[in-house]
Scaffold this motif. Structure first.
Motif, short mmCIF file in Angstrom:
data_model
loop_
_atom_site.label_atom_id
_atom_site.label_comp_id
_atom_site.label_asym_id
_atom_site.label_seq_id
_atom_site.Cartn_x
_atom_site.Cartn_y
_atom_site.Cartn_z
N ALA A 1 3.05 7.71 2.84
CA ALA A 1 3.27 7.39 1.43
C ALA A 1 3.28 5.88 1.22
N ALA A 2 3.99 5.15 2.09
CA ALA A 2 4.05 3.69 1.96
C ALA A 2 2.68 3.06 2.19
N TYR A 3 1.92 3.61 3.14
CA TYR A 3 0.57 3.09 3.42
C TYR A 3 -0.33 3.24 2.19
N ALA A 4 -0.25 4.41 1.56
CA ALA A 4 -1.08 4.64 0.37
C ALA A 4 -0.67 3.71 -0.77
N ILE A 5 0.63 3.49 -0.93
CA ILE A 5 1.11 2.65 -2.03
C ILE A 5 0.71 1.18 -1.83
N VAL A 6 0.78 0.71 -0.59
CA VAL A 6 0.55 -0.72 -0.33
C VAL A 6 -0.93 -1.05 -0.19
N TYR A 7 -1.70 -0.22 0.51
CA TYR A 7 -3.05 -0.63 0.89
C TYR A 7 -4.18 0.02 0.08
N PHE A 8 -3.88 1.05 -0.67
CA PHE A 8 -4.93 1.67 -1.47
C PHE A 8 -4.81 1.19 -2.92
N VAL B 1 3.19 -7.62 6.18
CA VAL B 1 2.07 -7.79 7.11
C VAL B 1 1.09 -8.81 6.51
N PRO B 2 0.71 -9.85 7.27
CA PRO B 2 -0.19 -10.90 6.72
C PRO B 2 -1.54 -10.33 6.28
N ASP B 3 -2.05 -10.88 5.19
CA ASP B 3 -3.37 -10.45 4.72
C ASP B 3 -4.46 -10.78 5.72
N GLU C 1 -7.70 -8.56 6.93
CA GLU C 1 -9.08 -9.03 6.86
C GLU C 1 -9.74 -9.01 8.23
N ALA C 2 -8.98 -9.41 9.27
CA ALA C 2 -9.54 -9.41 10.63
C ALA C 2 -9.89 -8.00 11.06
N ALA C 3 -9.03 -7.04 10.74
CA ALA C 3 -9.31 -5.65 11.10
C ALA C 3 -10.54 -5.14 10.36
N ARG C 4 -10.66 -5.55 9.12
CA ARG C 4 -11.82 -5.12 8.32
C ARG C 4 -13.11 -5.70 8.90
N ILE C 5 -13.07 -6.98 9.30
CA ILE C 5 -14.26 -7.62 9.89
C ILE C 5 -14.65 -6.93 11.20
N ASP C 6 -13.63 -6.50 11.96
CA ASP C 6 -13.91 -5.80 13.23
C ASP C 6 -14.38 -4.38 13.03
N GLY C 7 -14.46 -3.93 11.78
CA GLY C 7 -14.98 -2.60 11.51
C GLY C 7 -13.94 -1.49 11.53
N ALA C 8 -12.65 -1.86 11.49
CA ALA C 8 -11.60 -0.83 11.51
C ALA C 8 -11.49 -0.18 10.14
N GLY C 9 -11.63 1.12 10.09
CA GLY C 9 -11.46 1.86 8.85
C GLY C 9 -9.99 2.08 8.54
N PRO C 10 -9.70 2.73 7.40
CA PRO C 10 -8.30 2.95 7.03
C PRO C 10 -7.50 3.71 8.06
#
Length: 281
Positions: A95-102, A166-168, A172-181
């Motif tokens: 629930a917290a993940y959906a609220i914060v990151y989506f 958690v730092p933005d 961004e680094a995870a996104r660049i590395d191709g990590a999905g949700p």
């Protein structure tokens, strides 16, 4: 040593001793037989039946059917406590993940709607929850015991606050590395949250372990009784059978019921403090 320091320690020791008096009384009373306790009440001195009463508390059969033991109730309490803790952590993190990151349109409103449920007492939800569980035939099951109370506004709040810290740059680094949700959640957020998970686990385990009202409503089979409920049930069965209640056995069960939560708190004490006051990233 300063006088103020001595006074502080004296007050702390006095408070600790005051809190331990009921535990000491339960232990000493558990060492006497039922007739002595019926006649004398609570005892400050130890008797000769401590081992006998603890043995009866764990292994003697009791209750209305005479088929429930303390060991069975202990196992049921473990299942309830661990099920509560693990289920609430998983649900709260999602629930917290959906609220914060989506980028949900009403994410903030959804969070505050969840948060306001803290203000609702359990008794408000107990009747509709019971009607639903009875309607789908989950009474007298572990699923009926655990699932209806898994939603946790407290857990969602703590995990939301942690995820917001958690730092933005990490995202961004995870996104660049191709990590999905899913990969970001499992491989990065969950390991980062281990101290918070430990802290929430302790709170929720003790909450589930001490549940009395919900297990009383949802279970009628003695094989599913928990320790907290079974203590009263064994005494009630004896009282209605015109027997002298085994108060010593009851006190022994009460002490046994205290031990697992205390052990969990001691075992995870450092993680508990770290999870609530620090952000380890």
């Amino acid at each position: 040593m300063k006088l103020s320091t001595i006074a502080d320690h004296a007050i702390l020791i006095a408070g600790a001793l005051f809190m331990l008096v009921p535990v000491y009384l339960a232990l000493t009373t558990a060492s006497h037989d039922a007739v002595h306790i019926q006649r004398e009440g609570l005892s400050f001195g130890f008797g000769d039946d401590l081992v006998k009463n603890f043995d009866a508390a764990l292994f003697a059969e009791g209750g209305f059917t005479g088929a429930i033991t303390g060991t069975t109730m202990l196992m049921n309490s473990f299942i309830l406590g661990v099920g509560f803790a693990v289920g609430k952590i998983v649900l709260s993190m999602i629930a917290a993940y959906a609220i914060v990151y989506f980028r949900l349109r009403f994410a903030t409103f959804a969070f505050w709607a969840i948060f306001t449920t803290i203000l609702l007492p359990l008794e408000v939800r107990i009747v509709p929850s019971y009607e639903v569980i009875q309607g789908i035939g989950l009474t007298n099951t572990y699923t009926g015991l655990i699932v209806p109370l898994l939603a946790s506004a407290t857990g969602t709040f703590f995990f939301r606050q942690f995820f917001l810290s958690v730092p933005d740059e990490l995202v961004e680094a995870a996104r660049i590395d191709g990590a999905g949700p899913v990969k970001f959640f499992i491989d990065i957020l969950v390991p980062l949250s281990r101290t918070m998970i430990a802290a929430i686990f302790i709170i929720m385990f003790v909450y589930g372990w001490n549940q009395y009202l919900w297990p009383t409503l949802i279970t009628t089979e003695e094989g599913l009784f928990t320790l907290v409920r079974g203590i009263r049930q064994i005494i009630q069965a004896m009282a209605e059978g015109s027997q002298i209640p085994e108060y010593g056995r009851m006190m022994a069960l009460a002490i046994i019921a205290m031990l697992p939560p205390v052990a969990i708190v001691i075992l995870f004490q450092s993680w508990f403090v770290k999870g609530l006051v620090e952000s380890e990233k």
